[in-house]
Design a protein around this motif. Structure first.
Motif, short mmCIF file in Angstrom:
data_model
loop_
_atom_site.label_atom_id
_atom_site.label_comp_id
_atom_site.label_asym_id
_atom_site.label_seq_id
_atom_site.Cartn_x
_atom_site.Cartn_y
_atom_site.Cartn_z
N ASN A 77 0.83 -1.20 0.00
CA ASN A 77 0.00 0.00 0.00
C ASN A 77 0.86 1.25 0.00
N GLY A 78 0.34 2.34 -0.55
CA GLY A 78 1.05 3.60 -0.55
C GLY A 78 1.03 4.28 0.80
N PHE A 79 1.78 5.38 0.91
CA PHE A 79 1.92 6.08 2.19
C PHE A 79 1.19 7.41 2.19
N THR A 80 1.33 8.20 1.15
CA THR A 80 0.69 9.52 1.10
C THR A 80 -0.09 9.69 -0.20
N ALA A 81 -1.07 10.62 -0.16
CA ALA A 81 -1.97 10.82 -1.28
C ALA A 81 -1.24 11.32 -2.52
N ARG A 82 -0.20 12.13 -2.35
CA ARG A 82 0.50 12.69 -3.53
C ARG A 82 1.06 11.58 -4.41
N ASN A 83 1.81 10.65 -3.83
CA ASN A 83 2.43 9.60 -4.62
C ASN A 83 1.39 8.63 -5.17
N ILE A 84 0.35 8.35 -4.41
CA ILE A 84 -0.69 7.46 -4.90
C ILE A 84 -1.40 8.07 -6.09
N ALA A 85 -1.66 9.38 -6.04
CA ALA A 85 -2.33 10.05 -7.16
C ALA A 85 -1.48 10.08 -8.41
#
Length: 295
Positions: free
Chosen positions: A30-38
């Motif tokens: 799973n990703g950590f923060t919204a910026r990288n996931i987006a």
């Protein structure tokens, strides 16, 4: 996500390897923060905050900020995850502490069709410590993680290491990032050996500025070496006046998802980021909200 399970061993099979080449501890993906996931769910390169502790620890030396972060993930129907992070400087080196808690609620236990015997949760956790070092335009970083999972009455724990590298502006405004994650070992769960999802990533980021606009496209390759599954990642961020950002990404070779979107706002000392990842097959879309405070 509620699952009707007829025997307890079926529950174990959801989170442990199905074959010799498949891995467990899937929450580490799973990703950590919204910026990288987006931005295509990729973070080996182009990181600008303490999320480096999860994606590529070498970027802690590049950004070198004191930050406090909280990120909430709503993943599928009854699957949620929280991430906490704190970055600081000590002995002239950057450090970051990370914590993840992930939970699957309301798993139903049955020994046969019909009456429900009980409900329980599956719980996952890791705590990490990261640091990095700079030599000219080269950056090196490492993370050590303590891992834990609990399913019904059984649990498992162990450790893992991440190692990252990035080379800033190796050509014009291009940057290169490389990371290998989850090198380690965990105890057996219910007498079943679990392999960690060994994760190799390499990516290129280009930074371009024009007046008040900034563009950050990313191309990345990821290979889960244990599972022998690879993904291509594409992402971009358009930032205006260092305050408002729009983000879009694409990730290949997933059955249930491919498009990622999001936005970000800088307000005083806060970074507020949101990501939305549509999921197919009615599993429930992913929503990620991240708050970062800059000291």
């Amino acid at each position: 996500m509620k699952k009707i399970l007829f025997i307890y061993f079926a529950i174990i099979s959801l989170v442990l390897p199905q074959s010799q080449n498949e891995s467990g501890y899937a929450f580490l993906k799973n990703g950590f923060t919204a910026r990288n996931i987006a931005m295509g769910e990729f973070g080996a390169v182009g990181i600008n905050d303490l999320s480096a502790l999860h994606y590529n620890p070498s970027y802690l030396a590049l950004n070198n900020k004191t930050q406090l972060a909280f990120s909430h993930h709503s993943l599928f129907n009854d699957y949620s995850s929280e991430n906490f992070g704190f970055s600081f400087n000590l002995f002239n080196l950057p450090f970051a502490i990370g914590i993840n808690t992930t939970k699957i609620d309301g798993i139903e236990l049955r020994t046969k069709p019909g009456e429900l015997i009980a409900k329980f949760n599956a719980n996952y956790f890791y705590a990490s410590l990261s640091s990095a070092y700079q030599i000219k335009n080269f950056y090196f970083g490492a993370t050590i993680k303590y891992l834990y999972e609990n399913i019904y009455i059984d649990d498992s724990n162990g450790y893992a290491f991440d190692f990252g590298f990035n080379y800033e502006k190796f050509y014009d405004n291009f940057s290169l990032g490389v990371v290998i994650k989850n090198i380690g070992n965990v105890n057996e769960l219910k007498n079943i050996k679990t392999k960690l999802p060994l994760d190799f990533q390499i990516g290129i980021n280009y930074n371009y500025k024009y007046d008040d606009f900034e563009f950050n496209p990313i191309i990345g390759y990821q290979n889960y070496l244990t599972d022998k599954i690879s993904h291509l990642h594409f992402g971009t961020e358009i930032k205006y006046s260092q305050t408002v950002s729009l983000r879009l990404g694409y990730v290949s070779n997933y059955d249930s998802k491919n498009i990622t979107t999001g936005l970000g706002v800088v307000f005083k000392k806060f970074n507020i980021d949101y990501a939305y990842v549509p999921i197919k097959y009615g599993l429930g879309d992913n929503h990620i909200l991240t708050l970062i405070y800059n000291f």
